[in-house]
Design a protein around this motif. Structure first.
Motif, PDB file in Angstrom:
ATOM      1  N   UNK A  28       5.260  -0.148 -10.910  1.00 55.07           N
ATOM      2  CA  UNK A  28       4.027   0.401 -10.346  1.00 55.07           C
ATOM      3  C   UNK A  28       3.105  -0.695  -9.854  1.00 55.07           C
ATOM      4  N   UNK A  29       3.634  -1.622  -9.073  1.00 57.09           N
ATOM      5  CA  UNK A  29       2.744  -2.649  -8.514  1.00 57.09           C
ATOM      6  C   UNK A  29       1.905  -2.021  -7.399  1.00 57.09           C
ATOM      7  N   UNK A  30       0.763  -2.627  -7.130  1.00 59.86           N
ATOM      8  CA  UNK A  30      -0.124  -2.066  -6.087  1.00 59.86           C
ATOM      9  C   UNK A  30       0.240  -2.595  -4.711  1.00 59.86           C
ATOM     10  N   UNK A  31       0.982  -3.695  -4.682  1.00 62.63           N
ATOM     11  CA  UNK A  31       1.345  -4.293  -3.389  1.00 62.63           C
ATOM     12  C   UNK A  31       2.310  -5.453  -3.596  1.00 62.63           C
ATOM     13  N   UNK A  32       2.801  -5.993  -2.482  1.00 67.95           N
ATOM     14  CA  UNK A  32       3.851  -7.015  -2.546  1.00 67.95           C
ATOM     15  C   UNK A  32       3.633  -8.048  -1.443  1.00 67.95           C
ATOM     16  N   UNK A  33       3.727  -9.334  -1.822  1.00 69.28           N
ATOM     17  CA  UNK A  33       3.695 -10.418  -0.823  1.00 69.28           C
ATOM     18  C   UNK A  33       5.050 -11.111  -0.885  1.00 69.28           C
ATOM     19  N   UNK A  34       5.740 -11.174   0.256  1.00 61.29           N
ATOM     20  CA  UNK A  34       7.086 -11.748   0.247  1.00 61.29           C
ATOM     21  C   UNK A  34       7.227 -12.867   1.267  1.00 61.29           C
ATOM     22  N   UNK A  35       7.922 -13.898   0.819  1.00 61.18           N
ATOM     23  CA  UNK A  35       8.220 -15.010   1.721  1.00 61.18           C
ATOM     24  C   UNK A  35       9.649 -15.458   1.534  1.00 61.18           C
ATOM     25  N   UNK A  36      10.461 -14.569   0.943  1.00 62.19           N
ATOM     26  CA  UNK A  36      11.865 -14.937   0.675  1.00 62.19           C
ATOM     27  C   UNK A  36      12.645 -14.905   1.968  1.00 62.19           C
ATOM     28  N   UNK A  37      13.857 -15.408   1.911  1.00 68.71           N
ATOM     29  CA  UNK A  37      14.624 -15.604   3.145  1.00 68.71           C
ATOM     30  C   UNK A  37      15.701 -14.563   3.353  1.00 68.71           C
ATOM     31  N   UNK A  38      15.905 -13.658   2.388  1.00 69.00           N
ATOM     32  CA  UNK A  38      16.985 -12.685   2.588  1.00 69.00           C
ATOM     33  C   UNK A  38      16.546 -11.600   3.564  1.00 69.00           C
ATOM     34  N   UNK A  39      17.508 -11.105   4.311  1.00 70.36           N
ATOM     35  CA  UNK A  39      17.171 -10.134   5.367  1.00 70.36           C
ATOM     36  C   UNK A  39      17.674  -8.746   4.994  1.00 70.36           C
ATOM     37  N   UNK A  40      17.036  -7.736   5.603  1.00 70.83           N
ATOM     38  CA  UNK A  40      17.552  -6.354   5.607  1.00 70.83           C
ATOM     39  C   UNK A  40      17.785  -5.763   4.218  1.00 70.83           C
ATOM     40  N   UNK A  41      16.911  -6.081   3.267  1.00 74.93           N
ATOM     41  CA  UNK A  41      17.055  -5.454   1.943  1.00 74.93           C
ATOM     42  C   UNK A  41      16.398  -4.075   1.984  1.00 74.93           C
ATOM     43  N   UNK A  42      17.108  -3.087   1.425  1.00 73.51           N
ATOM     44  CA  UNK A  42      16.667  -1.695   1.484  1.00 73.51           C
ATOM     45  C   UNK A  42      15.253  -1.529   0.913  1.00 73.51           C
ATOM     46  N   UNK A  43      14.982  -2.211  -0.189  1.00 75.23           N
ATOM     47  CA  UNK A  43      13.694  -1.999  -0.875  1.00 75.23           C
ATOM     48  C   UNK A  43      12.490  -2.308  -0.004  1.00 75.23           C
ATOM     49  N   UNK A  44      12.669  -3.180   1.003  1.00 69.07           N
ATOM     50  CA  UNK A  44      11.509  -3.541   1.823  1.00 69.07           C
ATOM     51  C   UNK A  44      11.159  -2.441   2.810  1.00 69.07           C
ATOM     52  N   UNK A  45      12.038  -1.451   2.904  1.00 67.27           N
ATOM     53  CA  UNK A  45      11.742  -0.340   3.839  1.00 67.27           C
ATOM     54  C   UNK A  45      10.882   0.712   3.144  1.00 67.27           C
ATOM     55  N   UNK A  46      10.340   0.377   1.978  1.00 69.21           N
ATOM     56  CA  UNK A  46       9.547   1.324   1.189  1.00 69.21           C
ATOM     57  C   UNK A  46       8.376   1.838   2.020  1.00 69.21           C
ATOM     58  N   UNK A  47       8.253   3.153   2.120  1.00 65.87           N
ATOM     59  CA  UNK A  47       7.288   3.695   3.087  1.00 65.87           C
ATOM     60  C   UNK A  47       5.838   3.562   2.612  1.00 65.87           C
ATOM     61  N   UNK A  48       5.623   3.647   1.310  1.00 70.57           N
ATOM     62  CA  UNK A  48       4.244   3.754   0.818  1.00 70.57           C
ATOM     63  C   UNK A  48       3.669   2.429   0.336  1.00 70.57           C
ATOM     64  N   UNK A  49       4.533   1.530  -0.158  1.00 73.19           N
ATOM     65  CA  UNK A  49       4.018   0.334  -0.827  1.00 73.19           C
ATOM     66  C   UNK A  49       3.433  -0.645   0.186  1.00 73.19           C
ATOM     67  N   UNK A  50       2.189  -1.092   0.002  1.00 75.89           N
ATOM     68  CA  UNK A  50       1.623  -2.132   0.891  1.00 75.89           C
ATOM     69  C   UNK A  50       2.394  -3.446   0.723  1.00 75.89           C
TER      70      UNK A  50
END
Ligand code: RIB
Length: 328
Positions: A120-142
């Motif tokens: 239940x995080x409120x948001x996510x900051x990402x700088x990793x190098x992997x591409x096309x991970x399903x979880x990043x397509x999350x519709x609601x999470x900032x």
């Protein structure tokens, strides 16, 4: 179930064959959910004509004041400083962080993502190098990305990579270099950092000089980098200028040059990219393109807080500067 009783969350869970928590995750689009689960729950909701308890939903949606961070490294000077600054700015706004070090391992990153989404995080900051991970397509999470293109809904904060590439290449040409090489990550890495290479190629073409880039895997070890850089010196003994896409590689190239009888800067000019504080302590002689790391962190946090408040935001590109050492 008695047809006259108002259906409850547990009735939906029973009919769908899942837990009450899963029903709640589906209704709030929280957590890592398979489409199969989503479909089962939505069918049960429709069949029972279930309407969530509004109060419960409001309670469930309460903020946790926790922000997830996923980066590929915690020991690279650039990422170290960036992560520390992001944590500093989030702390000032009353947020705590869950830091994940993906080490460029897609399985590890996907697992971290699942864990974060169920925390239940409120948001996510990402700088990793992997591409096309399903979880990043999350519709609601900032989500806010740094140096990484995810999709059109995720704003990106980066330095002006193209301008940095132009500054670096112009500097080497102004130094009198004519056999200039560039080192960077893999060509298929979808990141604004490719602009460093594109700028290098553009400036070299404008000066009628061949533009050759040596590419490194995102998971390249120290030994892998030594092998690739040795190859550059073996295949091109005429090299007199190198634009490295980050300072760690630039520092390694300075060390390896001596093995091939090249003095820096007398025989070979080297310019890097990043300008992190640690590097400037350890390699004060390195001429480099300085990213505004503190500002990147600050803007990334500002964009994320705006997204948490459902405000529209745009990607941001921040200006770079050149730090004059003695290597170029
Ligand atoms: O040194 C790490 C590099 O990876 C930096 O240039 C940063 O921009 C990221 O691309």
């Amino acid at each position: 179930m008695n047809n006259h009783r108002v259906p409850k969350l547990e009735d939906v869970a029973k009919l769908a064959g899942v837990s009450k928590a899963t029903v709640s995750h589906v209704l709030n689009r929280r957590g890592y959910l398979s489409q199969k689960t989503i479909t089962k729950v939505e069918n049960a909701v429709r069949q029972l004509n279930y309407h969530p308890n509004t109060v419960a939903r409001q309670l469930y949606k309460q903020k946790t004041n926790i922000i997830g961070m996923i980066f590929p490294s915690v020991d690279n000077p650039f990422f170290c400083q960036l992560e520390a600054e992001i944590e500093h700015y989030l702390d000032k706004e009353g947020y705590r962080v869950l830091m994940c070090n993906s080490k460029n391992d897609p399985e590890k990153e996907e697992r971290y993502l699942k864990n974060l989404l169920t925390h239940q995080i409120d948001g996510l900051i990402i700088g990793s190098h992997n591409q096309h991970l399903q979880g990043y397509q999350h519709r609601e999470l900032p989500i806010v990305a740094i140096d990484k293109n995810i999709n059109e809904n995720v704003p990106v904060v980066s330095s002006d990579n193209y301008q940095g590439g132009v500054l670096a290449t112009h500097r080497l040409i102004a130094d009198g270099c004519r056999h200039i090489f560039h080192t960077n990550g893999p060509l298929d890495f979808d990141s604004p950092t490719q602009e460093r290479r594109r700028a290098f190629e553009q400036v070299m073409a404008e000066n009628n000089l061949p533009a050759i880039t040596y590419h490194l895997s995102l998971t390249a070890t120290f030994e892998d980098k030594v092998s690739v850089f040795n190859q550059l010196f073996i295949e091109h003994p005429e090299v007199d200028g190198i634009f490295a896409a980050n300072d760690m590689d630039a520092s390694l190239l300075i060390s390896l040059a001596k093995k091939f009888g090249k003095q820096v800067p007398e025989d070979l000019k080297i310019i890097g990219y990043d300008g992190a504080n640690t590097t400037r302590f350890l390699r004060p002689e390195l001429t480099t393109i300085k990213q505004p790391i503190d500002q990147i962190a600050k803007v990334a946090v500002q964009l994320l807080l705006a997204r948490i408040d459902h405000c529209p935001v745009q990607s941001v590109v921040l200006p770079v500067s050149i730090v004059n050492g003695t290597t170029a």
